[in-house]
Motif scaffolding. Sequence first.
Motif, short mmCIF file in Angstrom:
data_model
loop_
_atom_site.label_atom_id
_atom_site.label_comp_id
_atom_site.label_asym_id
_atom_site.label_seq_id
_atom_site.Cartn_x
_atom_site.Cartn_y
_atom_site.Cartn_z
N THR A 153 0.80 -1.22 0.00
CA THR A 153 0.00 0.00 0.00
C THR A 153 0.84 1.28 0.00
OG1 THR A 153 -0.16 -0.04 2.43
CG2 THR A 153 -1.92 -1.14 1.18
N GLY A 154 2.15 1.15 -0.07
CA GLY A 154 3.00 2.33 -0.05
C GLY A 154 2.91 3.10 1.25
N THR A 155 2.94 2.36 2.36
CA THR A 155 2.79 2.92 3.69
C THR A 155 4.05 2.68 4.50
OG1 THR A 155 0.40 2.46 3.63
CG2 THR A 155 1.38 2.81 5.80
N LEU A 156 4.44 3.62 5.32
CA LEU A 156 5.61 3.45 6.17
C LEU A 156 5.30 2.55 7.36
CD1 LEU A 156 6.99 7.11 6.36
CD2 LEU A 156 7.73 5.28 4.82
N PHE A 157 6.25 1.75 7.75
CA PHE A 157 6.18 0.94 8.97
C PHE A 157 7.14 1.55 9.97
CE2 PHE A 157 6.83 -3.68 10.74
CZ PHE A 157 6.30 -3.27 11.96
N ILE A 158 6.59 2.07 11.09
CA ILE A 158 7.40 2.66 12.15
C ILE A 158 7.37 1.72 13.35
CG2 ILE A 158 7.79 4.65 13.64
CD1 ILE A 158 6.11 6.31 11.69
N ALA A 159 8.52 1.25 13.77
CA ALA A 159 8.63 0.35 14.91
C ALA A 159 9.13 1.13 16.12
CB ALA A 159 9.57 -0.81 14.61
N ASP A 160 8.31 1.19 17.17
CA ASP A 160 8.72 1.83 18.41
C ASP A 160 9.45 0.78 19.25
OD1 ASP A 160 9.01 2.94 20.90
OD2 ASP A 160 6.98 3.76 21.01
N GLU A 161 10.79 0.86 19.24
CA GLU A 161 11.62 -0.09 19.98
C GLU A 161 12.31 0.57 21.17
OE1 GLU A 161 13.50 -3.26 18.48
OE2 GLU A 161 12.29 -3.53 16.68
N ILE A 162 11.65 1.57 21.73
CA ILE A 162 12.24 2.29 22.85
C ILE A 162 12.43 1.40 24.06
CG2 ILE A 162 11.78 4.15 24.51
CD1 ILE A 162 10.47 5.65 22.07
N GLN A 163 11.48 0.50 24.33
CA GLN A 163 11.64 -0.45 25.43
C GLN A 163 12.17 -1.80 24.96
OE1 GLN A 163 9.14 -0.93 28.93
NE2 GLN A 163 7.76 0.61 28.11
N CYS A 164 11.67 -2.30 23.84
CA CYS A 164 12.00 -3.67 23.44
C CYS A 164 13.28 -3.78 22.64
CB CYS A 164 10.84 -4.29 22.66
SG CYS A 164 10.47 -3.49 21.07
N GLY A 165 13.85 -2.66 22.20
CA GLY A 165 15.04 -2.71 21.36
C GLY A 165 16.34 -2.76 22.12
N LEU A 166 17.43 -2.79 21.37
CA LEU A 166 18.80 -2.74 21.92
C LEU A 166 19.06 -3.85 22.93
CD1 LEU A 166 19.26 1.13 22.15
CD2 LEU A 166 19.68 -0.40 20.23
N ALA A 167 18.72 -5.08 22.52
CA ALA A 167 19.05 -6.34 23.20
C ALA A 167 18.07 -6.75 24.28
CB ALA A 167 20.47 -6.33 23.79
N ARG A 168 17.13 -5.91 24.67
CA ARG A 168 16.19 -6.30 25.72
C ARG A 168 15.44 -7.58 25.38
NH1 ARG A 168 15.65 -6.75 30.71
NH2 ARG A 168 16.46 -4.65 30.96
N ALA A 169 15.01 -7.70 24.12
CA ALA A 169 14.20 -8.86 23.71
C ALA A 169 15.03 -9.94 23.04
CB ALA A 169 13.06 -8.41 22.79
N GLY A 170 16.34 -9.89 23.20
CA GLY A 170 17.19 -10.97 22.70
C GLY A 170 17.83 -10.73 21.36
N ALA A 171 17.59 -9.57 20.76
CA ALA A 171 18.21 -9.20 19.49
C ALA A 171 18.50 -7.71 19.52
CB ALA A 171 17.29 -9.54 18.32
#
Length: 402
Positions: free
Chosen positions: A225-243
């Motif tokens: 659909t030509g739509t942006l996907f924005i992922a809010d990884e403020i809590q889950c990012g930078l190794a918290r969730a294993g990646a």
Amino acid sequence: MTATTDAISAQEHAALADHWSAPNYHPMSVVLAQGEGAWVTDLDGRRYLDFVSGYSALNFGHRHPDIVAAAKAQLDRLTLTGRSFHNDQFGLFCSELAELTGTEMVLPASTGAEAVESAVKIARKWAYQVKGVPDGAAEIIVAGANFHGRTTTMVSFSTDPSARNGFGPFTPGFTVVPFGDLDALTSAITENTAAVLLEPIQGEAGVVVPPRGYLAGVRRLCDETGTLFIADEIQCGLARAGATLALDDENVRADLYTLGKSLGAGLVPVSAVVGRADVLGVLKPGEHGSTFGGNPLACSVARAVVRLLATGEFQERSRELGTYLHSCLEAVDGVAEVRGRGLWAGVQIAEGRPTGHRVSEAMAERGLLCKENQGHLRVAPPLVITREEIDLGVDVIAKVLG
């Protein structure tokens, strides 16, 4: 004259806070004075195991020596310039963070809410300039039970009454669909949809992981659909969730990511929007800014964080110790469900067991800091924790819920 810290008791500190600070929090009756690794110490010298980690801001524990050293070195040199000038940390920070996350461009900010606000602005501008959405008509789709911050815009699309009641009128331009429901998302997208904004794992909602394949479906739908996907990884990012990024677990890439919390390692507030250059590149000088975004002290601290993450050690620790943590929690009598990934768990308390603020207080009395919220515990120890420390924390949870 204000008394020195050493001359004030814990009760007096709490009384000062109650009297002079706005009552937007209900803290536990603990006054902390020192921290190291996975442990903190109160004014009376009692130690507590930290299973909160500043809501992932302290992924590397309290006062990690590498990060403290970077901050101290920078404090002796230069702390703030504003973006009217270059500084010798900024370009290095942007390039190193982009390399770590596999992205092309970085927009620095200070807080997580500022990063999400920035991403919303960028998505709207991209929709008007690139997608051809009529001016003022851009829509952004979000998920129910989301948490993206506490600004007026962010609470405009919250489904939490406590975040919304009394704070209107609200910002238009947002559509809310159930988290994890790809059919509902498909139905909600229109020709004016600029972006889909999601947390890959919803933290405040109870560490909720969507069905397998959902995030890949979101990516596919955005492409179609030509739509942006924005992922809010403020809590889950930078190794918290294993990646490094939570989306990495499903081999999914977003167009923009919002990062924060652990990027400043609990020393200074640091956040960023990272992603595609053709999307972030819609900004022109004078259209957006942040006085403290990209300051030398913040960049120096964040560069130390990036160096720690670049080794892969903390991602591996999160995966391996996370598996152990989840298995231990699942064996606790009084636990109905354990959700999450990595060293991050939403623990649903079984029916008939104690809940509410008293649960958090009871754990603190036994030397564990862990927050209860609406019948679940959010367990997020620092990534430097050991198996033995996990055992200690889970044992306290078992005693309180038993």
